[in-house]
Each structure stands twice: as structure tokens, then as C-alpha cells.
Design a protein around this motif. Structure first.
Motif, short mmCIF file in Angstrom:
data_model
loop_
_atom_site.label_atom_id
_atom_site.label_comp_id
_atom_site.label_asym_id
_atom_site.label_seq_id
_atom_site.Cartn_x
_atom_site.Cartn_y
_atom_site.Cartn_z
N UNK A 1 -30.55 30.31 46.41
CA UNK A 1 -31.15 29.55 45.30
C UNK A 1 -30.08 29.11 44.30
N UNK A 2 -29.15 30.00 43.98
CA UNK A 2 -28.09 29.66 43.03
C UNK A 2 -27.16 28.59 43.59
N UNK A 3 -26.85 28.68 44.89
CA UNK A 3 -26.01 27.64 45.51
C UNK A 3 -26.69 26.29 45.37
N UNK A 4 -27.97 26.24 45.71
CA UNK A 4 -28.71 24.97 45.63
C UNK A 4 -28.74 24.45 44.20
N UNK A 5 -29.05 25.31 43.25
CA UNK A 5 -29.09 24.89 41.84
C UNK A 5 -27.75 24.32 41.39
N UNK A 6 -26.67 25.00 41.72
CA UNK A 6 -25.34 24.56 41.30
C UNK A 6 -24.93 23.25 41.97
N UNK A 7 -25.24 23.11 43.26
CA UNK A 7 -24.88 21.87 43.97
C UNK A 7 -25.65 20.68 43.41
N UNK A 8 -26.94 20.86 43.14
CA UNK A 8 -27.74 19.74 42.63
C UNK A 8 -27.42 19.43 41.18
N UNK A 9 -26.95 20.40 40.44
CA UNK A 9 -26.61 20.18 39.04
C UNK A 9 -25.22 19.55 38.88
N UNK A 10 -24.25 19.99 39.70
CA UNK A 10 -22.86 19.60 39.47
C UNK A 10 -22.22 18.74 40.56
N UNK A 11 -22.81 18.64 41.73
CA UNK A 11 -22.12 17.96 42.84
C UNK A 11 -22.91 16.76 43.38
N UNK A 12 -24.20 16.90 43.60
CA UNK A 12 -25.01 15.79 44.12
C UNK A 12 -25.31 14.86 42.93
N UNK A 13 -24.69 13.68 42.94
CA UNK A 13 -24.83 12.79 41.79
C UNK A 13 -25.80 11.63 42.03
N UNK A 14 -26.11 11.37 43.30
CA UNK A 14 -27.03 10.29 43.60
C UNK A 14 -27.78 10.56 44.87
N UNK A 15 -29.07 10.55 44.93
CA UNK A 15 -29.94 10.55 43.76
C UNK A 15 -29.86 11.89 43.05
N UNK A 16 -30.09 11.88 41.76
CA UNK A 16 -30.05 13.11 40.97
C UNK A 16 -31.34 13.87 41.25
#
Length: 102
Positions: free
Chosen positions: A46-61
Motif C-alpha cells: 500500500x505504501x509503495x503504491x501511495x508513494x508512486x502515485x503521489x511522486x512518480x506517476x505524473x500523467x494521468x494523476x
């Protein structure tokens, strides 16, 4: 001084979803690696997913709750994590192009 020239990578999931990843910088990768571990030092999905979507995946947000399929969410998060850590993605059959964002 902050580095504003972070590399980006376009990815396509097996189901055809297209996402843009942006490297958050080496210092932020070390911080992310610290934050994703539980009290026993084991990576938390869960933390990996949260961090990747918050800081790495920029499009789509997107966030975890925006995905309809668990498999798609995990694939995107894994590809993002492999990208920022410089680990070859074992699921890649072809290499995606990296672009410099200037």
C-alpha cells in the motif's frame, strides 16, 4: 539547488493503459525507500503504491482508489518503482523511450 531536469518515461500496461512517469530525484528516491517500509523493514504494498502515485506517476494523476482493476494498479506501481530505482522491469518485453523534460 534543486534539479528541475528530471527524466520522464512513457509506459503502457498490458491492458493498454498509458502513463507518464517522472523521476523525483535521487534524494527523494531515498526518502521514498525509507517511507515504504513497515516497522519490520519490509516493503508495504500500500505504501509503495501511495508513494508512486503521489511522486512518480505524473500523467494521468491518480491514486489507489482511482483504479478499477487491482492488477492494473500494481503493474503501474511496480513499473514506477523499477523506473526510479533503476531496476530492469522483468515484465518489459520492449524498452520504452525515456525523454528529458526541460
Amino acid at each position: 539547488m534543486a534539479n528541475t531536469n528530471f527524466k520522464q518515461k512513457e509506459i503502457t500496461t498490458k491492458s493498454g493503459g498509458k502513463y507518464t512517469l517522472q523521476h523525483p530525484g535521487v534524494r527523494n528516491v531515498t526518502r521514498i525507500n525509507d517511507r515504504i517500509k513497515n516497522k519490520h523493514g519490509v516493503n508495504s504494498e500500500e505504501r509503495i503504491c501511495e508513494e508512486m502515485f503521489k511522486h512518480v506517476v505524473v500523467m494521468p494523476k491518480m491514486g489507489i482508489d482511482d483504479f478499477e482493476e487491482y492488477k492494473e494498479m500494481v503493474e503501474v506501481a511496480n513499473k514506477a518503482y523499477f523506473f526510479i530505482t533503476g531496476t530492469p522491469d522483468p515484465g518489459d518485453v520492449e524498452q520504452e523511450d525515456e525523454v528529458d523534460d526541460k
